[in-house]
Design a protein around this motif. Structure first.
Motif, PDB file in Angstrom:
ATOM      1  N   GLU A  96       0.846  -1.195   0.000  1.00  0.00           N
ATOM      2  CA  GLU A  96       0.000   0.000   0.000  1.00  0.00           C
ATOM      3  C   GLU A  96       0.879   1.242   0.000  1.00  0.00           C
ATOM      4  N   THR A  97       0.579   2.164  -0.918  1.00  0.00           N
ATOM      5  CA  THR A  97       1.423   3.344  -1.080  1.00  0.00           C
ATOM      6  C   THR A  97       1.152   4.429  -0.040  1.00  0.00           C
ATOM      7  N   HIS A 126       4.702  -0.728   3.140  1.00  0.00           N
ATOM      8  CA  HIS A 126       4.423   0.637   2.702  1.00  0.00           C
ATOM      9  C   HIS A 126       5.304   0.928   1.500  1.00  0.00           C
ATOM     10  N   ALA A 127       4.731   0.829   0.306  1.00  0.00           N
ATOM     11  CA  ALA A 127       5.502   1.009  -0.929  1.00  0.00           C
ATOM     12  C   ALA A 127       4.545   1.264  -2.083  1.00  0.00           C
ATOM     13  N   ASP A 128       5.082   1.813  -3.151  1.00  0.00           N
ATOM     14  CA  ASP A 128       4.343   2.016  -4.398  1.00  0.00           C
ATOM     15  C   ASP A 128       4.351   0.699  -5.168  1.00  0.00           C
ATOM     16  N   SER A 132       7.432  -0.786  -7.414  1.00  0.00           N
ATOM     17  CA  SER A 132       8.055  -2.033  -6.960  1.00  0.00           C
ATOM     18  C   SER A 132       8.119  -3.065  -8.076  1.00  0.00           C
ATOM     19  N   HIS A 167       1.117   5.170 -13.324  1.00  0.00           N
ATOM     20  CA  HIS A 167       0.616   3.791 -13.262  1.00  0.00           C
ATOM     21  C   HIS A 167       0.389   3.201 -14.651  1.00  0.00           C
TER      22      HIS A 167
END
Length: 237
Positions: A96-97, A126-128, A132, A167
């Protein structure tokens, strides 16, 4: 009695201002939880059917007795919570970003997702998600290049209606190939979409994966009194 309307959380993020709201719908007699990004509604607890089916349809395509699963996009938690209902899931990585969204679940603000944060199989990252996948390390920062049995994605409105221009490359053949390399042989990529089935995107999926299918998921719409539908794409390596 809870107030008629309450903003439970708010934060400015790189994607925009995200907020979690709870309101009492007197006509339906229920409490409704909604997530907004700026002035746009992202999700509502009134319409969880397709988010639930994203997990069910994706995991149903797998014969493995033990599954390591990624959920991209936490939101209200319906997809992740449903994945944990499958006893074969031994580990659930939720990418989840927006860190505040993870915090909503850790604080127990969403009663219908109870147990998600406390389940020992769950790990929040916690990441994009898109960065990733595009990078060399992959989805698990602790194990670069790690492969999974399933990746269930619910972030953008659809492959054509994305929340951020960054995205868009993910939904191309090159982007999907990068995702496919993070799946075990026979692994599943499943995607939620608010739009009707997109023949061009299904064809792009079929060019990367061994199988690709668009499932129409109908559901009763209590606001219109009729039926609505979302799409869940399921592709296997």
């Amino acid at each position: 009695m809870s107030p008629r309307f309450e903003e439970l959380a708010w934060r400015a993020t790189p994607l925009g201002e995200i907020s979690l709201r709870r309101r009492r719908d007197p006509s339906l007699g229920v409490e409704v939880y909604e997530v907004k990004l700026d002035d746009e509604y992202l999700m509502s607890s009134l319409f969880p059917v397709a988010e639930i089916e994203l997990a069910r349809l994706g995991l149903a395509a797998l014969p493995d007795p033990r599954l390591e699963v990624v959920v991209g996009g936490l939101g209200l938690g319906y997809t992740a919570r449903t994945a944990l209902d499958d006893d074969r899931v031994s580990e659930l990585l939720v990418v989840e970003t927006v860190e505040d969204v993870i915090d909503w679940h850790r604080r127990g603000l969403l009663p219908f997702a109870a147990g998600l944060a406390e389940d020992p199989r769950t790990r929040f990252v916690h990441a994009d998600f898109f960065a990733s996948v595009a990078g060399d390390a992959g989805l698990d920062p602790d194990t670069p290049g790690r492969r999974f049995h399933a990746v269930l994605l619910d972030v953008d409105h659809s492959p054509r209606h994305v929340l951020h221009p960054g995205h868009a490359p993910f939904y191309t053949a090159d982007g999907l190939r990068r995702l496919a390399r993070l799946l075990h042989p026979g692994g599943v990529f499943a995607l939620w979409s608010d739009d009707p089935p997109d023949a061009d995107f299904t064809q792009t999926l079929a060019g990367v994966f061994a199988t690709a299918r668009a499932h129409v998921v109908p559901f009763a719409n209590p606001l219109t009194g009729g039926d609505s539908a979302n799409t869940v794409y399921v592709a296997t390596t």
